[in-house]
Design a protein around this motif. Structure first.
Motif, short mmCIF file in Angstrom:
data_model
loop_
_atom_site.label_atom_id
_atom_site.label_comp_id
_atom_site.label_asym_id
_atom_site.label_seq_id
_atom_site.Cartn_x
_atom_site.Cartn_y
_atom_site.Cartn_z
N ILE A 12 0.89 -1.16 0.00
CA ILE A 12 0.00 0.00 0.00
C ILE A 12 0.93 1.20 0.00
CG2 ILE A 12 -1.81 1.23 1.24
CD1 ILE A 12 -2.64 -1.56 0.11
N LEU A 13 1.25 1.69 -1.21
CA LEU A 13 2.24 2.75 -1.36
C LEU A 13 1.55 4.10 -1.39
CD1 LEU A 13 5.25 3.42 -1.71
CD2 LEU A 13 4.84 3.40 -4.18
N LEU A 14 1.92 4.97 -0.45
CA LEU A 14 1.33 6.30 -0.35
C LEU A 14 2.38 7.36 -0.64
CD1 LEU A 14 -0.76 5.86 2.92
CD2 LEU A 14 -1.50 5.51 0.55
N ASP A 15 1.96 8.39 -1.37
CA ASP A 15 2.86 9.51 -1.64
C ASP A 15 2.64 10.59 -0.57
OD1 ASP A 15 0.58 10.99 -2.33
OD2 ASP A 15 1.16 11.28 -4.42
N PRO A 16 3.36 11.71 -0.63
CA PRO A 16 3.21 12.74 0.41
C PRO A 16 1.80 13.32 0.51
CG PRO A 16 5.26 13.07 -0.77
CD PRO A 16 4.49 12.00 -1.52
N ASP A 17 0.99 13.18 -0.55
CA ASP A 17 -0.39 13.67 -0.54
C ASP A 17 -1.39 12.57 -0.17
OD1 ASP A 17 0.38 16.27 -1.35
OD2 ASP A 17 0.47 15.60 -3.44
N ASP A 18 -0.88 11.44 0.35
CA ASP A 18 -1.71 10.30 0.74
C ASP A 18 -2.45 9.66 -0.43
OD1 ASP A 18 -0.95 10.21 3.39
OD2 ASP A 18 -2.60 11.48 4.08
N ARG A 19 -1.91 9.83 -1.64
CA ARG A 19 -2.47 9.10 -2.78
C ARG A 19 -1.87 7.69 -2.77
NH1 ARG A 19 -1.11 12.31 -8.06
NH2 ARG A 19 0.92 12.09 -7.08
N ILE A 20 -2.65 6.72 -3.24
CA ILE A 20 -2.20 5.32 -3.31
C ILE A 20 -1.90 4.96 -4.76
CG2 ILE A 20 -4.60 4.47 -3.45
CD1 ILE A 20 -3.68 1.96 -1.94
N LEU A 21 -0.81 4.21 -4.97
CA LEU A 21 -0.44 3.78 -6.31
C LEU A 21 -1.05 2.42 -6.60
CD1 LEU A 21 1.22 4.46 -8.85
CD2 LEU A 21 3.09 3.13 -7.84
N LEU A 22 -1.80 2.34 -7.70
CA LEU A 22 -2.40 1.08 -8.13
C LEU A 22 -1.97 0.77 -9.55
CD1 LEU A 22 -6.06 1.41 -6.77
CD2 LEU A 22 -4.10 0.22 -5.72
N MET A 23 -1.95 -0.53 -9.84
CA MET A 23 -1.62 -1.03 -11.17
C MET A 23 -2.92 -1.39 -11.90
SD MET A 23 1.58 -3.47 -10.08
CE MET A 23 2.19 -3.65 -11.75
N HIS A 24 -2.96 -1.14 -13.20
CA HIS A 24 -4.13 -1.50 -14.00
C HIS A 24 -3.82 -2.79 -14.74
CE1 HIS A 24 -7.37 -0.50 -17.14
NE2 HIS A 24 -7.97 -0.75 -16.01
N GLY A 25 -4.56 -3.83 -14.39
CA GLY A 25 -4.30 -5.14 -14.97
C GLY A 25 -5.44 -5.62 -15.85
N TYR A 26 -5.13 -6.62 -16.64
CA TYR A 26 -6.15 -7.23 -17.49
C TYR A 26 -5.77 -8.68 -17.76
CZ TYR A 26 -2.73 -6.19 -21.18
OH TYR A 26 -1.57 -6.12 -21.92
N GLU A 27 -6.77 -9.46 -18.13
CA GLU A 27 -6.57 -10.86 -18.47
C GLU A 27 -5.84 -10.91 -19.82
OE1 GLU A 27 -6.30 -14.69 -18.15
OE2 GLU A 27 -7.42 -13.67 -16.58
N PRO A 28 -4.66 -11.58 -19.88
CA PRO A 28 -3.87 -11.56 -21.13
C PRO A 28 -4.66 -12.00 -22.37
CG PRO A 28 -2.57 -12.53 -19.38
CD PRO A 28 -3.97 -12.32 -18.83
N ASP A 29 -5.55 -12.98 -22.23
CA ASP A 29 -6.31 -13.46 -23.39
C ASP A 29 -7.61 -12.69 -23.62
OD1 ASP A 29 -4.37 -15.35 -23.90
OD2 ASP A 29 -5.34 -16.87 -22.65
N ASN A 30 -7.94 -11.76 -22.70
CA ASN A 30 -9.17 -10.98 -22.86
C ASN A 30 -8.97 -9.60 -22.24
OD1 ASN A 30 -11.68 -9.86 -23.00
ND2 ASN A 30 -12.77 -11.62 -22.14
N PRO A 31 -8.38 -8.67 -23.00
CA PRO A 31 -8.07 -7.33 -22.48
C PRO A 31 -9.29 -6.54 -22.02
CG PRO A 31 -6.97 -7.71 -24.58
CD PRO A 31 -7.91 -8.85 -24.36
#
Length: 162
Positions: A12-31
């Motif tokens: 749970i990575l927070l920056d100085p403004d308390d924003r959280i970094l998330l990754m956008h994922g998808y199913e490789p065979d069905n984007p």
């Protein structure tokens, strides 16, 4: 519970403004099947969960200037992805950084086929999101974290079986 459960460290990575970094994922065979999730992954060799959290964060986001904090949450999850079932024991670490520029060049082959980008989210943006986010209830968990600080002992989240 399956005999082989993958030990995972998530961040749970927070920056100085308390924003959280998330990754956008998808199913490789069905984007068309997409979701947001926290950086992290499975332990390699004899590394500790803390070491795995820092390594995965560096590989997946390019962020290395991190202060790793306590374990916030733990959960068991099971889900289909890339043609197989993943059974995981996930520990979520709090981390803070001032480094907000990201770099996806360290992604593994599978990640290159299933990650479309990264985004910093405010708590209110996350609470209004209509997209799928893992772990579920992340917006509420983040709000509690920001309001009350880290729990004294890790909170065990309900298992998620998809």
């Amino acid at each position: 519970m399956p005999a082989e459960i993958r030990k995972v460290a998530r961040v749970i990575l927070l920056d100085p403004d308390d924003r959280i970094l998330l990754m956008h994922g998808y199913e490789p065979d069905n984007p068309d099947i997409t979701w947001w999730f926290t950086p992290g992954g499975g332990l390699e060799g004899d590394e500790t969960r803390e070491e795995a959290a820092q390594r995965e964060l560096a590989e997946e986001t390019g962020i290395t200037d991190v202060e790793l904090g306590p374990v916030l949450w733990q959960r068991i999850c099971s889900f289909p992805f890339d043609g197989r079932r993943w059974d995981q024991d996930e520990w979520y670490y709090l981390a803070r950084t001032t480094q907000t520029d990201t770099d996806l060049s360290g992604l593994t082959g599978l990640e290159q086929r299933s990650v479309s980008g990264l985004r910093w989210w405010t708590c209110s943006e996350l609470s209004m999101a209509r997209e799928t986010v893992y772990p579920t209830r992340l917006a509420g968990l983040l709000r509690t974290l920001l309001d009350e600080g880290p729990p004294r002992t890790p909170v065990v989240l309900a298992p998620e079986i998809a």
